[in-house]
Design an enzyme around this catalytic site. Structure first.
Site, short mmCIF file in Angstrom:
data_model
loop_
_atom_site.label_atom_id
_atom_site.label_comp_id
_atom_site.label_asym_id
_atom_site.label_seq_id
_atom_site.Cartn_x
_atom_site.Cartn_y
_atom_site.Cartn_z
N ASP A 48 -12.45 -13.73 4.08
CA ASP A 48 -11.04 -14.08 4.28
C ASP A 48 -10.90 -15.57 4.57
OD1 ASP A 48 -10.64 -11.45 4.02
OD2 ASP A 48 -9.90 -11.08 6.06
N GLU A 50 -12.88 -18.08 3.65
CA GLU A 50 -13.05 -18.92 2.45
C GLU A 50 -11.80 -18.83 1.56
OE1 GLU A 50 -17.61 -18.69 1.05
OE2 GLU A 50 -16.72 -16.78 1.63
N PHE A 51 -11.25 -17.63 1.48
CA PHE A 51 -10.05 -17.45 0.67
C PHE A 51 -8.90 -18.30 1.23
CE2 PHE A 51 -6.13 -15.45 -0.68
CZ PHE A 51 -6.38 -15.08 -2.00
N ASP A 52 -8.75 -18.21 2.55
CA ASP A 52 -7.65 -18.96 3.19
C ASP A 52 -7.81 -20.46 3.00
OD1 ASP A 52 -6.57 -16.65 3.95
OD2 ASP A 52 -7.06 -16.79 6.07
N SER A 97 11.76 11.81 -16.88
CA SER A 97 11.01 12.42 -15.77
C SER A 97 10.11 13.51 -16.35
CB SER A 97 11.96 12.96 -14.71
OG SER A 97 12.77 13.91 -15.31
N LEU A 98 9.43 14.21 -15.48
CA LEU A 98 8.50 15.24 -15.95
C LEU A 98 9.01 16.60 -15.52
CD1 LEU A 98 5.16 13.58 -14.80
CD2 LEU A 98 5.97 13.80 -17.13
N GLU A 127 -4.12 13.21 -14.59
CA GLU A 127 -3.97 12.10 -13.64
C GLU A 127 -3.41 12.63 -12.33
OE1 GLU A 127 -1.30 9.26 -15.42
OE2 GLU A 127 -2.50 9.20 -17.25
N LYS A 129 -0.61 12.64 -9.37
CA LYS A 129 0.83 12.37 -9.31
C LYS A 129 1.08 11.56 -8.04
CE LYS A 129 5.33 14.50 -10.02
NZ LYS A 129 6.03 13.71 -9.07
N ASP A 131 2.81 9.63 -5.13
CA ASP A 131 4.07 9.91 -4.46
C ASP A 131 4.67 8.60 -3.97
OD1 ASP A 131 6.10 11.34 -3.46
OD2 ASP A 131 5.02 12.21 -1.77
N ARG A 150 13.31 3.01 -11.54
CA ARG A 150 13.69 4.03 -12.51
C ARG A 150 15.22 4.23 -12.56
NH1 ARG A 150 14.65 9.43 -12.69
NH2 ARG A 150 14.17 10.34 -14.71
N TYR A 240 1.20 4.02 -17.50
CA TYR A 240 1.86 4.29 -18.77
C TYR A 240 2.19 2.96 -19.46
CZ TYR A 240 5.28 6.85 -21.74
OH TYR A 240 5.96 7.42 -22.77
N LYS A 302 -1.12 15.04 -19.44
CA LYS A 302 -0.46 14.38 -20.56
C LYS A 302 -1.28 14.57 -21.83
CE LYS A 302 1.03 10.69 -17.50
NZ LYS A 302 0.87 9.29 -17.11
N LYS A 326 2.83 20.50 -9.20
CA LYS A 326 3.08 20.04 -7.82
C LYS A 326 2.27 20.86 -6.83
CE LYS A 326 7.19 18.11 -7.19
NZ LYS A 326 7.73 17.00 -6.58
N CYS A 420 18.26 21.74 31.70
CA CYS A 420 18.00 20.51 30.96
C CYS A 420 16.80 19.80 31.59
CB CYS A 420 19.22 19.60 30.99
SG CYS A 420 18.90 17.98 30.27
N CYS A 423 18.30 16.29 33.13
CA CYS A 423 19.28 16.15 34.22
C CYS A 423 19.41 17.43 35.03
CB CYS A 423 20.64 15.71 33.67
SG CYS A 423 21.48 17.00 32.75
N CYS A 438 22.75 20.85 26.46
CA CYS A 438 23.07 20.40 27.81
C CYS A 438 24.47 19.81 27.70
CB CYS A 438 22.06 19.31 28.24
SG CYS A 438 22.64 18.37 29.65
N CYS A 444 23.96 12.76 31.49
CA CYS A 444 22.57 13.04 31.12
C CYS A 444 21.99 11.80 30.40
CB CYS A 444 22.54 14.28 30.24
SG CYS A 444 20.89 14.76 29.75
S1 IVH Z 1 4.19 9.85 -16.32
C1 IVH Z 1 7.40 10.46 -19.41
N1 IVH Z 1 2.24 9.85 -14.59
O1 IVH Z 1 6.52 11.47 -11.39
C2 IVH Z 1 6.43 10.52 -18.33
N2 IVH Z 1 4.48 10.01 -13.76
O2 IVH Z 1 8.84 13.47 -12.30
C3 IVH Z 1 6.55 9.44 -17.38
N3 IVH Z 1 4.62 10.06 -11.32
O3 IVH Z 1 9.21 9.54 -12.50
C4 IVH Z 1 5.90 9.64 -16.12
N4 IVH Z 1 2.47 9.92 -10.92
O4 IVH Z 1 7.62 8.48 -10.84
C5 IVH Z 1 3.59 9.92 -14.76
N5 IVH Z 1 0.43 9.78 -13.17
C6 IVH Z 1 1.73 9.84 -13.34
C7 IVH Z 1 2.63 9.92 -12.26
C8 IVH Z 1 4.00 10.01 -12.52
C9 IVH Z 1 3.68 9.99 -10.38
C10 IVH Z 1 6.07 10.19 -11.04
C11 IVH Z 1 6.93 9.23 -11.80
C12 IVH Z 1 7.92 10.05 -12.54
C13 IVH Z 1 7.84 11.37 -11.83
C14 IVH Z 1 8.13 12.45 -12.81
#
Ligand code: IVH
Length: 694
Positions: A48, A50-52, A97-98, A127, A129, A131, A150, A240, A302, A326, A420, A423, A438, A444
């Site tokens: 860190d 050296e980087f700084d 979305s998926l 892959e 998912k 969050d 999005r 993607y 996918k 999920k 309570c 109080c 209460c 209180c």
């Molecule tokens: S692919 C057309 N890959 O899940 C497909 N989505 O309900 C585009 N997400 O809006 C999404 N991990 O925010 C894809 N490995 C992953 C993901 C992923 C999380 C989210 C993404 C998307 C939502 C779909």
């Protein structure tokens, strides 16, 4: 790698400008390489320190030769203190979305559906998912030019400045074989350690903690000052590649290519050709998700080949070539140590289970909400029980069951308190309510403090210079006991106040220094400009949340009108039912509330609606509109604004009193059915514009 402090002192480096330009370029590239190794590849190559040192040299040179600062310089990641506006941007390619599944059978159905359409072998890419918050990042000639959330899938917010502060997102790509103009999409998230650190710091400062890393990432991404975002350790994984001239005709190879350009792609991907392999991937990650340093909520499957994707096509909202599996909420077991009771600002009593600390979904859990007496009874909770804990969307996890096999023979059932804990007043349980209360609201202490916290909170008076910790100190010193007291605080009252805390053996001092004092007084003064609807919300009338307060303010225009409205008049307001109407009447029936309001009004707090200066006509006067679906020409909010600016009213749900429904794409079928049943005219956005032009 923690860059402790960025500074460019007044020191000057003597060198000729041509050499300076070259050195700036060299340092920029070198530091970017180290950033890439550290944040994308998880490799530490230099210390860190050296980087700084290198970064400071670059800062000094850039200060001396500002014309030579490169757009992808690591110094550009520190963000800015200037408030930004998030402009709406239309996605060039919609962000779909998926479709979700929750069981393995549906994954098999997904595979079977695909096999029916595609004759050849199908390869899937499995892959995680992530969050977090979805984002699309556009690179032109290898330079990051725009990052957009999005949003509704068709248009999102331009969050470029904030995304540029994320160290794992390259500002400029490596190599020269990327398309001229393309996007990469993925997820911005907050890793567990950064999330826990941030919440601990916020709690100490008396600020509201974030419920989970996802909320935190999404709140952070929408912060107005990118300099604050830069401090928050967000991360980003891109999964993607989207664009016209992509190097490969399949997902996996394009991702590998993106990796060679310096983009952080998923580490944990698998190629699968059979349902067994897919299920193996799901099983593995459902079991091992806890080993990750960030949250995932499932896996995504996918189809790899683009030609096959084309053949499969899309449904209205999601591609047929991908699906999200999920996970069920993660569950662990631990021992119940005790049950304590918290008193909320409305006097409601919440039982809390104190537990032997246990790791769950990336964080350490010590407490779980038990909500109310019914839940304790339903769980049949006993002293010392071994309990199962799950995390939902909230920061406080839930107890979902008891391991009866491990119950001690002589343990007693947990009995809900009858007094309570703060109080000592007798608790009551109102008819049709699951909570105990209460009723000693005027005396209180946690109720008084809770009301004060609520009043200063962001959605109410937004006095952010006063956190919960400071309110507590002012309350304990008897400087404030209600909202109106805030407005008579003086500099002399607060300057120099100190409080020593002892937390986990460490001492901490909160001190009201000059700057803190000035900020507090400024914040209180500024709150006099907060509009009536938020003041009304800040009063903390039971059942009057943000939306109800807004409705009431729009309808009654002033606190006097609201106070004078009888129950029936209140009930005539859209979405106000008996419970809310009675609560409002009960609130104003108390003389101390009326006195409080008068004192606040005398202090300059707003108790009347300001005129809408944007009114352009009364063409829609008296008409009630429900706006639903996705629009192509302007956003839903803009349509709502146009309605109000032309004298109309927006209502949330369809009833016989609704005059028109303005429908965009994908309006919900139940809304459509209700509208047809009640014979309410449905217009599209063009017809709406015509109404305005008539
Ligand atoms: S692919 C057309 N890959 O899940 C497909 N989505 O309900 C585009 N997400 O809006 C999404 N991990 O925010 C894809 N490995 C992953 C993901 C992923 C999380 C989210 C993404 C998307 C939502 C779909």
């Amino acid at each position: 790698m923690v860059v402790v402090k960025l500074f460019a002192s007044d020191k000057k480096i003597n060198m000729n400008s041509n050499i300076a330009r070259k050195r700036i370029e060299q340092l920029t590239n070198l530091l970017n390489k180290h950033n890439y190794k550290y944040y994308v590849l998880n490799q530490t190559v230099i210390s860190d320190y050296e980087f700084d040192m290198l970064l400071n040299e670059l800062l000094l040179l850039e200060k001396q030769y500002p014309d030579y600062v490169l757009p992808h310089s690591p110094t550009q990641r520190v963000g800015s203190d200037i408030d930004q506006k998030f402009v709406h941007v239309r996605h060039r390619f919609p962000m779909l979305s998926l479709s979700n599944t929750y069981n393995r059978g549906e994954v098999e159905d997904f595979n079977n559906r695909i096999k029916k359409i595609i004759e050849d072998d199908v390869e899937y890419i499995c892959e995680l998912k992530y969050d977090g918050v979805a984002v699309s990042i556009r690179y032109e000639k290898g330079v990051l030019v725009q990052a957009v959330t999005r949003g509704d899938g068709l248009e999102g917010d331009d969050v470029t400045e904030n995304v540029k502060t994320i160290k794992s997102v390259p500002l400029r790509l490596n190599g020269d074989d990327f398309p001229d103009d393309f996007e990469v999409r993925g997820e911005i998230f907050m890793p567990h350690n950064a999330f826990e650190k941030l919440n601990i710091a916020r709690q100490k400062d008396g600020k509201e903690v974030f419920a989970n890393p996802r909320n935190c990432a999404s709140g952070t991404l929408k912060m107005q000052k990118s300099s604050v975002v830069a401090q928050r350790s967000l991360d980003c994984i891109l999964y993607y590649v989207v664009g016209e001239n992509l190097p490969h005709q399949n997902h996996f190879d394009n991702l590998q290519k993106a990796k060679s350009w310096g983009i952080k792609i998923p580490d944990n991907m698998a190629r699968a050709k059979s349902i067994e392999e897919i299920i193996g991937f799901i099983d593995n990650w459902e079991k091992n998700r806890g080993s990750l340093s960030f949250d995932i909520d499932g896996v995504v499957l996918k189809v790899n080949d683009y030609a096959q994707r084309e053949e499969l096509g899309l449904t209205a909202k999601s591609p047929r070539w991908a699906i999200a599996y999920k996970f069920k909420a993660e569950r662990v077991s631990t021992k119940l140590l005790s049950v304590t009771y918290q008193v909320g600002r409305t006097g409601s009593i919440t039982p809390v289970a104190n537990l032997v600390p246990v790791r769950l979904a990336g964080t350490t859990v010590k407490r779980a909400s038990l909500h109310n007496a019914d839940i304790i009874e339903k769980l049949d909770l006993h002293d010392g029980d071994e309990v199962f804990v799950e995390k939902g969307g909230d920061i406080i996890p839930k107890i979902v069951g008891v391991d009866l096999g491990r119950r001690l023979v002589d343990s007693n059932p947990i009995e809900f308190v009858d007094k309570c804990p703060e109080c000592g007043s007798e608790l009551v349980r109102l008819e049709d309510e699951s909570n105990h209360y209460c009723l000693n609201s005027d005396e209180c202490p946690p109720q008084i403090k809770g009301r004060l916290y609520h009043f200063i909170s962001r959605k109410a008076m937004n006095i952010d210079s006063l956190g919960e910790g400071k309110i507590e100190i002012l309350f304990d010193r008897k400087l404030i006991s209600d909202f109106a007291d805030l407005y008579s605080l003086s500099r002399e009252d607060i300057l120099g106040i100190e409080k020593l805390y002892n937390e986990d053996g460490k001492e901490r001092v909160v001190r009201f220094r000059e700057k803190t004092t000035v900020n507090i007084l400024k914040g209180i003064e500024a709150s006099k400009n907060i509009p009536f609807e938020r003041v009304l919300y800040g009063l903390g009338i039971r059942y009057v949340g943000v939306t109800v307060a807004k409705k009431l303010a729009q309808q009654f225009k002033s606190i006097d009108n609201l106070m004078n409205a009888d129950e029936q008049v209140l009930l005539d307001v859209d979405e106000i039912g008996v419970k809310i109407a009675r609560s409002i009447k009960a609130y104003f029936a108390k003389q101390n509330h009326v006195t409080l309001i008068n004192r606040l009004r005398d202090a300059g707090v707003k108790f009347e609606m300001e005129e809408n200066n944007n009114i352009v006509s009364d063409k829609l006067s008296g008409k009630r509109f429900v706006v639903s679906g996705v629009f192509t020409k302007i956003s839903r909010n803009e349509i709502k604004e146009l309605i109000e600016n032309n004298g109309g009213k927006n209502v949330g749900s369809i009833s016989s009193k609704t005059d028109y429904i303005i429908a965009g794409d994908n309006m919900g079928p139940s809304k459509l059915e209700k509208a047809n049943k009640l014979n309410i005219p449905i217009v599209d956005e063009n017809e709406f514009f015509e109404m305005l032009n008539d």
